[in-house]
Design a protein around this motif. Structure first.
Motif, PDB file in Angstrom:
ATOM      1  N   ILE A  66       0.863  -1.171  -0.220  1.00 21.63           N
ATOM      2  CA  ILE A  66      -0.107   0.036  -0.153  1.00 21.63           C
ATOM      3  C   ILE A  66       0.923   1.281  -0.015  1.00 21.63           C
ATOM      4  CG2 ILE A  66      -1.788   1.433   1.350  1.00 21.63           C
ATOM      5  CD1 ILE A  66      -2.883  -1.071   2.325  1.00 21.63           C
ATOM      6  N   LEU A  67       0.729   2.002  -0.960  1.00 27.03           N
ATOM      7  CA  LEU A  67       1.465   3.174  -1.248  1.00 27.03           C
ATOM      8  C   LEU A  67       0.783   4.586  -0.476  1.00 27.03           C
ATOM      9  CD1 LEU A  67       2.777   1.411  -3.452  1.00 27.03           C
ATOM     10  CD2 LEU A  67       3.264   3.284  -4.560  1.00 27.03           C
ATOM     11  N   CYS A  68       1.533   5.018   0.464  1.00 29.86           N
ATOM     12  CA  CYS A  68       1.012   5.839   1.364  1.00 29.86           C
ATOM     13  C   CYS A  68       1.670   7.442   0.995  1.00 29.86           C
ATOM     14  CB  CYS A  68       0.842   5.572   2.594  1.00 29.86           C
ATOM     15  SG  CYS A  68       0.176   4.220   3.070  1.00 29.86           S
ATOM     16  N   GLY A  69       2.208   7.690  -0.264  1.00 31.32           N
ATOM     17  CA  GLY A  69       2.985   8.858  -0.326  1.00 31.32           C
ATOM     18  C   GLY A  69       1.947   9.986  -1.102  1.00 31.32           C
ATOM     19  N   GLY A  70       2.397  11.074  -1.185  1.00 33.05           N
ATOM     20  CA  GLY A  70       1.638  12.159  -2.012  1.00 33.05           C
ATOM     21  C   GLY A  70       1.429  11.958  -3.537  1.00 33.05           C
ATOM     22  N   THR A  94      -4.875  13.340  -8.142  1.00 33.55           N
ATOM     23  CA  THR A  94      -4.646  14.533  -9.101  1.00 33.55           C
ATOM     24  C   THR A  94      -5.802  13.847 -10.277  1.00 33.55           C
ATOM     25  OG1 THR A  94      -2.518  14.869  -8.344  1.00 33.55           O
ATOM     26  CG2 THR A  94      -3.163  16.266 -10.348  1.00 33.55           C
ATOM     27  N   HIS A  95      -6.810  14.511 -10.151  1.00 28.63           N
ATOM     28  CA  HIS A  95      -8.045  13.910 -11.037  1.00 28.63           C
ATOM     29  C   HIS A  95      -7.292  14.126 -12.482  1.00 28.63           C
ATOM     30  CE1 HIS A  95     -11.333  12.856  -8.508  1.00 28.63           C
ATOM     31  NE2 HIS A  95     -10.642  13.789  -7.766  1.00 28.63           N
ATOM     32  N   ALA A  96      -6.884  14.944 -12.978  1.00 21.84           N
ATOM     33  CA  ALA A  96      -6.593  15.382 -14.443  1.00 21.84           C
ATOM     34  C   ALA A  96      -5.382  14.575 -14.942  1.00 21.84           C
ATOM     35  CB  ALA A  96      -6.012  17.092 -14.491  1.00 21.84           C
ATOM     36  N   ASN A  97      -4.658  14.094 -13.867  1.00 22.60           N
ATOM     37  CA  ASN A  97      -3.620  12.938 -14.521  1.00 22.60           C
ATOM     38  C   ASN A  97      -3.759  11.530 -14.171  1.00 22.60           C
ATOM     39  OD1 ASN A  97      -2.181  15.710 -14.857  1.00 22.60           O
ATOM     40  ND2 ASN A  97      -0.988  15.549 -12.939  1.00 22.60           N
ATOM     41  N   ILE A  98      -5.013  11.388 -13.818  1.00 27.56           N
ATOM     42  CA  ILE A  98      -5.340   9.920 -13.528  1.00 27.56           C
ATOM     43  C   ILE A  98      -5.187   9.057 -14.965  1.00 27.56           C
ATOM     44  CG2 ILE A  98      -7.282   8.336 -13.338  1.00 27.56           C
ATOM     45  CD1 ILE A  98      -8.123  10.258 -10.835  1.00 27.56           C
ATOM     46  N   ALA A 120      -7.553   4.924  -5.051  1.00 30.17           N
ATOM     47  CA  ALA A 120      -8.781   4.566  -4.066  1.00 30.17           C
ATOM     48  C   ALA A 120      -8.797   5.645  -3.054  1.00 30.17           C
ATOM     49  CB  ALA A 120      -8.156   3.174  -3.489  1.00 30.17           C
ATOM     50  N   GLY A 121      -9.733   5.426  -2.525  1.00 30.58           N
ATOM     51  CA  GLY A 121     -10.112   6.592  -1.349  1.00 30.58           C
ATOM     52  C   GLY A 121     -11.440   7.012  -1.532  1.00 30.58           C
ATOM     53  N   TRP A 122     -11.791   8.425  -0.971  1.00 28.24           N
ATOM     54  CA  TRP A 122     -13.244   8.687  -1.400  1.00 28.24           C
ATOM     55  C   TRP A 122     -13.488   9.536  -2.480  1.00 28.24           C
ATOM     56  CZ3 TRP A 122     -14.827  13.921   0.063  1.00 28.24           C
ATOM     57  CH2 TRP A 122     -13.851  14.554   0.929  1.00 28.24           C
ATOM     58  N   ASP A 123     -12.461  10.415  -2.762  1.00 28.80           N
ATOM     59  CA  ASP A 123     -12.778  11.298  -4.167  1.00 28.80           C
ATOM     60  C   ASP A 123     -11.308  11.693  -4.571  1.00 28.80           C
ATOM     61  OD1 ASP A 123     -13.600  12.371  -6.554  1.00 28.80           O
ATOM     62  OD2 ASP A 123     -14.571  14.069  -5.420  1.00 28.80           O
TER      63      ASP A 123
ATOM     64  N   LEU B 326     -14.772  10.870 -15.123  1.00 29.39           N
ATOM     65  CA  LEU B 326     -15.703  10.687 -13.768  1.00 29.39           C
ATOM     66  C   LEU B 326     -14.795   9.879 -12.750  1.00 29.39           C
ATOM     67  CD1 LEU B 326     -19.096   8.883 -14.367  1.00 29.39           C
ATOM     68  CD2 LEU B 326     -17.473   7.686 -12.887  1.00 29.39           C
ATOM     69  N   VAL B 327     -13.861   9.183 -12.932  1.00 29.86           N
ATOM     70  CA  VAL B 327     -13.094   8.923 -11.609  1.00 29.86           C
ATOM     71  C   VAL B 327     -12.500   9.785 -10.859  1.00 29.86           C
ATOM     72  CG1 VAL B 327     -10.833   7.778 -10.816  1.00 29.86           C
ATOM     73  CG2 VAL B 327     -12.294   6.693 -12.833  1.00 29.86           C
TER      74      VAL B 327
END
Lengths: 327, 327
Positions: A66-70, A94-98, A120-123, B326-327
């Protein structure tokens, strides 16, 4: 037992450590840190704190890393690299870079036959799921996401960089009138200013020009200029006493129409009210770590997002138990 | 184009017909009825209304058959039978019998290499998903389901069977104090009576004994005796004017704790506010019909529930589009 590695031990890593204890099919195998391992104290006895350079020698001891970095600088490098050695999961947000991050991680994971789950997370995460389900079920509709009430680390940091500011905490707050308009099914067009307001608690240095600080905050481009912003000056003691938590939350609301003449309206609402943003994120990650482990057992290699994971894979219960107790 | 068959043309079948129009990758191929086909008028031009006996001759014209019959007697027979001929989907909602229904359908679907999805809708369905996600993410927590405000067909029917009753409509209403207690994170133990109340609008026959009817309703075992029940006597005109809709909805609320000493509380809430119960159920079914089609293309045969379906399969959009938007 699913053997979990934690890669990076900040707020998120600590949350993962606690979340593992709530999942009796998992155990913490090791914590990896960039710091000198002897300076890092973890809360689980008998578990190795290792330097990140040792990870490559421990591929047979860890089922999911599990990677917990920024998201800014750690994960874009770490996730594609570690997906060559381990099944991995991160909370890249970072939504734009997904899309780009997905491509990079997918390449490693497919080549080295690993499962990798990003964002993974909430948003992104639980909110992405709810945007997906709602818009697929009611395609003639509109989805809204609101955040808060909660602490924005980025906005708090932006205030701290202003001259004369010692410390600050910024809350993002969804505006009730906007929530109500969306819940009514009216599908309103809402400006940035109409959706959220920003409330700031600022500790100023002695003798600082408070008017000037307040003006700099309120006019700061991107962060505050497009919002109605409230600024309070408080003491360091008050900040510590009243604003030391990291709560967050928000809403995904979708309204859509059905029927011969679209005469029927439906509202789907998902909301989170979280005492601790990092601990909830950790809990989501740990549930998805179980899914990663199961997908790896089925050799379903490559990069995934939450949209690619059958929900039942998250649960410790068997499909039979789930059908009996929960469907 | 995904070619859809509708098997049974009541409220649910009509809802499916309208929902298909909102999904440009789908088309209605045929409607099947037990009645004489010439007596059934559908709302889509150029589409065959066929007797159910003809279905077996149309296996090459239909990609997914949507079964729109009832859970009491239709679906337990129809779904396993039709899963020998078609990829199928139903909204079987007798919770206690889901495991048996699953076994029966799974046997047919596996033997005849079809995909079958049972119990699509909102409960079971969207509510099952939300119970699953919430309890997997916060395992040390408690999940509550509330229904309403909405019309319960079963309870309305039970009132209609009382002597002296011409017509009736029953609303199930969640009790605000219970919702608030659950939302507070207190994880209360709630009795049946504390969670919901029942409100009945009754049209009595001329000269009927109203006191007796009211007493029979309020003391009816299983249906009303365990609840606080309100009974209103109204005219047939008032019933038609004010109570002809079929609204429904409800809440899945989960609260759970995290942290070293479980000091942080989190509340996850999912709610639906539906103008038309059958049309929303139809919309869920149609989105899952797309997933059934895609699983059949991948030869992922057998019976499924919503817990077995990766969310992305529901959307008309590609995985790339979904990651970007959407993600």
């Amino acid at each position: 037992m699913i053997r979990i590695g934690i890669y990076g031990y900040g707020n998120l890593g600590k949350g993962v450590e606690y979340a593992i204890r709530q999942n009796p099919d998992m155990e913490l195998a090791a914590v990896f840190t960039r710091r000198s391992p002897e300076t890092v104290k973890i809360d689980t006895e008998g578990v190795c704190v290792c330097h990140i350079d040792e990870a490559k020698n421990m591929t047979d001891k860890i089922d999911v890393m599990i990677l917990c970095g920024g998201s800014a600088t750690d994960l874009p490098v770490q996730t594609p690299e570690l997906a060559k050695l381990f099944n991995v999961i991160d909370s890249f947000d970072t939504h734009a870079n997904i899309p780009q991050h997905f491509e990079n991680v997918d390449k490693s994971a497919k080549e080295f036959q690993k499962v990798a789950l990003i964002s993974a997370g909430w948003d992104p995460g639980m909110f992405s799921l709810n945007r997906l389900y709602a818009s697929a079920v009611l395609p003639e509709g509109k989805t809204y996401t609101f955040w808060g009430k909660g602490v924005s680390q980025g906005h708090s940091d932006a205030i701290r960089r202003i001259e004369g500011v010692k410390d600050a905490r910024q809350y993002t707050i969804p505006i009730d009138a906007a929530l109500d308009a969306v819940r009514s099914g009216a599908a309103p067009d809402l400006s940035t200013r109409e959706k959220h307001l920003r409330e700031c608690f600022v500790v100023a240095e002695d003798g600082a020009d408070l008017k000037k600080i307040e003006n700099e905050i309120k006019t700061m481009p991107n962060y505050f200029a497009d919002y109605d912003t409230i600024v309070h000056f408080i003491s360091a003691d008050e900040l510590a006493r009243d604003h030391s938590g990291i709560p967050h939350g928000g809403f995904v609301i979708h309204s859509g129409k059905t029927g011969k003449n679209k005469e029927n309206n439906h509202v789907i609402e998902y909301s989170l009210k979280l005492d601790s943003n990092p601990e909830f994120t950790s809990s989501v990650i740990v549930a998805y770590a179980r899914a990663v482990y199961r997908m790896a057992e089925k050799k379903d290699f490559g990069c995934k997002t939450v949209l690619d994971v059958a929900p039942g894979l998250l649960s410790i219960k068997s499909p039979e138990e789930l059908r009996k107790e929960l469907v």
